[in-house]
Write an enzyme that holds these catalytic residues in place. Sequence first.
Site, PDB file in Angstrom:
ATOM      1  N   GLU A  95      -6.348-105.726  37.752  1.00 62.54           N
ATOM      2  CA  GLU A  95      -5.110-106.257  37.159  1.00 62.54           C
ATOM      3  C   GLU A  95      -4.470-105.183  36.284  1.00 62.54           C
ATOM      4  O   GLU A  95      -5.101-104.159  35.957  1.00 62.54           O
ATOM      5  CB  GLU A  95      -5.407-107.538  36.367  1.00 62.54           C
ATOM      6  N   HIS A 155       4.499-113.712  31.145  1.00 62.80           N
ATOM      7  CA  HIS A 155       3.867-113.249  32.391  1.00 62.80           C
ATOM      8  C   HIS A 155       4.986-112.774  33.307  1.00 62.80           C
ATOM      9  O   HIS A 155       5.982-113.479  33.490  1.00 62.80           O
ATOM     10  CB  HIS A 155       3.085-114.391  33.046  1.00 62.80           C
ATOM     11  N   ARG A 206       1.442-105.955  30.753  1.00 60.02           N
ATOM     12  CA  ARG A 206       2.423-107.033  30.979  1.00 60.02           C
ATOM     13  C   ARG A 206       3.703-106.885  30.178  1.00 60.02           C
ATOM     14  O   ARG A 206       4.774-107.281  30.618  1.00 60.02           O
ATOM     15  CB  ARG A 206       1.797-108.369  30.624  1.00 60.02           C
ATOM     16  N   HIS A 248       3.787-117.166  28.596  1.00 62.14           N
ATOM     17  CA  HIS A 248       2.471-117.347  29.215  1.00 62.14           C
ATOM     18  C   HIS A 248       1.340-117.471  28.197  1.00 62.14           C
ATOM     19  O   HIS A 248       0.448-118.289  28.367  1.00 62.14           O
ATOM     20  CB  HIS A 248       2.224-116.144  30.127  1.00 62.14           C
ATOM     21  N   ARG A 293      -1.986-108.890  24.902  1.00 60.62           N
ATOM     22  CA  ARG A 293      -3.299-109.149  25.502  1.00 60.62           C
ATOM     23  C   ARG A 293      -3.448-108.444  26.846  1.00 60.62           C
ATOM     24  O   ARG A 293      -2.543-108.487  27.688  1.00 60.62           O
ATOM     25  CB  ARG A 293      -3.463-110.659  25.708  1.00 60.62           C
ATOM     26  N   LEU A 306     -10.069-115.626  28.962  1.00 60.20           N
ATOM     27  CA  LEU A 306     -11.243-116.461  29.253  1.00 60.20           C
ATOM     28  C   LEU A 306     -12.487-115.796  28.659  1.00 60.20           C
ATOM     29  O   LEU A 306     -13.399-116.452  28.163  1.00 60.20           O
ATOM     30  CB  LEU A 306     -11.416-116.650  30.766  1.00 60.20           C
TER      31      LEU A 306
END
Length: 545
Positions: A116, A244, A290, A351, A386, A392
């Site tokens: 990612e 996002h 992002r 997001h 982030r 998570l």
Amino acid sequence: MSTEYYSDILVIGSGVSGLSLALKAAEHAKVTLITKKGKVDTATNLAQGGIAAVLSVEDSVEDHIRDTLISGDGLSKEDVTRIVTTEGPARVRELMDFGVRFQMQSNGKDFDLGMEGGHSARRVAHASDLTGKEIERVLLEQTAVHPNIEILENHLAVDLLIASRADSSGATTAQNDRCLGAYVLNRESGRVEIRRALVTVLCTGGCGKVYLYTTNPDIATGDGVAMAYRAGAKVANLEFIQFHPTCFYNPHIKNFLISEAVRGEGAILLNQAGQPFMKQYDPRGDLATRDAVARGIDAEMKKSGSDCVFLDITHKPADFIQKRFPNIYETCKRYGVDITKEPIPVVPAAHYMCGGVVVDHWGQSSLAGLMALGETSCTGLHGANRLASNSLLEAVVYAHRAAQKMPEILADIRSLPDCGPIQSWKTGGAATLEEGILVNHNWDGIRRLMWDYVGIVRSTKRLQLMRERLDWLLKEIKSHFYDYLLTPDLVELRNLAVVAELIVHSASWRKESRGLHYTLDYPNKDDANFLKDTVLDKAERRSAL
Ligand code: SIN
């Protein structure tokens, strides 16, 4: 008269943080977990990408730390980042032991790791593109049968119960306050209950619903942050709202995410003319962090006046796409886009809330008896932006740490003097608010204004306009709140307005551009003045929210 209930630990929220903490803390205590809708109405359940952790010999904790710090743009705390990245792999393996079926390579031993944006290695453990759902399934199965855990659906926390303790000089200050649980609206009976607990843990997720367009579920109304702030706990970094880059652009489906993992597998962003554009905005291109990708898309849409851009993965074999992204493939197909044959229309959408309730290394807030985990908390990991799939990870690491510390925290609280009786919730001479339109109108107003004035690109003027409107809206919401009987909509509207005000205040204070906060009036970073967190404290602001 409010009915009073007691448990050792009150967990508010049923996402990965709340369920993990409940499961582990129930080994030493009675846990009540409340959730304002159904158990699965959580952001966790929608998480697609996965959980970032060093799970391959080709990767290293030092690289994960470096990537996280770069993404955090100066505000991620190195000690916290080290804790999370070092402890993360054991937590992922523990999830597997609980029964989570992560995708493995054909040898059955090694994780099939995804890539990612912002990551320098393949590092994202996933269950195709339904990772959150798989984790939630397993944790719900386990919590449902645990004898020390009671789960209550349709219970919406309204406010925290706070007692002021006198210090040795007899003075009561915010530092001496203590959380004793929460006032909770039982949506079925319509009554406000007193839910007392030695420790209250906020796991209410984020605040995406403060914006018109969001990938978040409807429950994401910033309840934890708003309640904690009103109760006097410190909150921080709320200007850093992550947009996002790729939410499915379709009028018939709201908040459907096109996972960043799609770009991780080679998808390319195209403008209306079918041209790739990200390299013009960032040398890392489509796999930049992002903040950079969302700003690139925003600029491209403004330049061309288009409503969306496109994400193209058609150059990959169709069977690979269908196997790796079954949920995205099926959902887009249902809405008329075959992603194996045509590019996907996408837009950025709110997001993730990178700030939250300030907590220490164990999830303890600045208010005794109050903890916060997951998106509701601000641990210091995410800084100003982030890193993808670190959330998570943070949730499971901090839930574990909080549970480890719990016996000590409970013993400390038990040693404090009793705080005496709690006042019943005051409904006064309240009548029913017949005109739901008043709530809906304010709700829509806040979300649209926040999107237009406090979105991906900000300015001093727009922030000032938003503050003026919010001052007025907050006054009106406050009067509804005390004049009428409580409804879930009113409770959520009040929280949404409080969080909007905190975002605007934090964004106005930060006179620089850093990470997710970009303002036209201060386009550069200013380390000399702003290399620090934006910490807000109600007592210091003398705020009446
Ligand atoms: C995604 O799959 O792109 C979302 C994962 C995340 O927000 O970390």
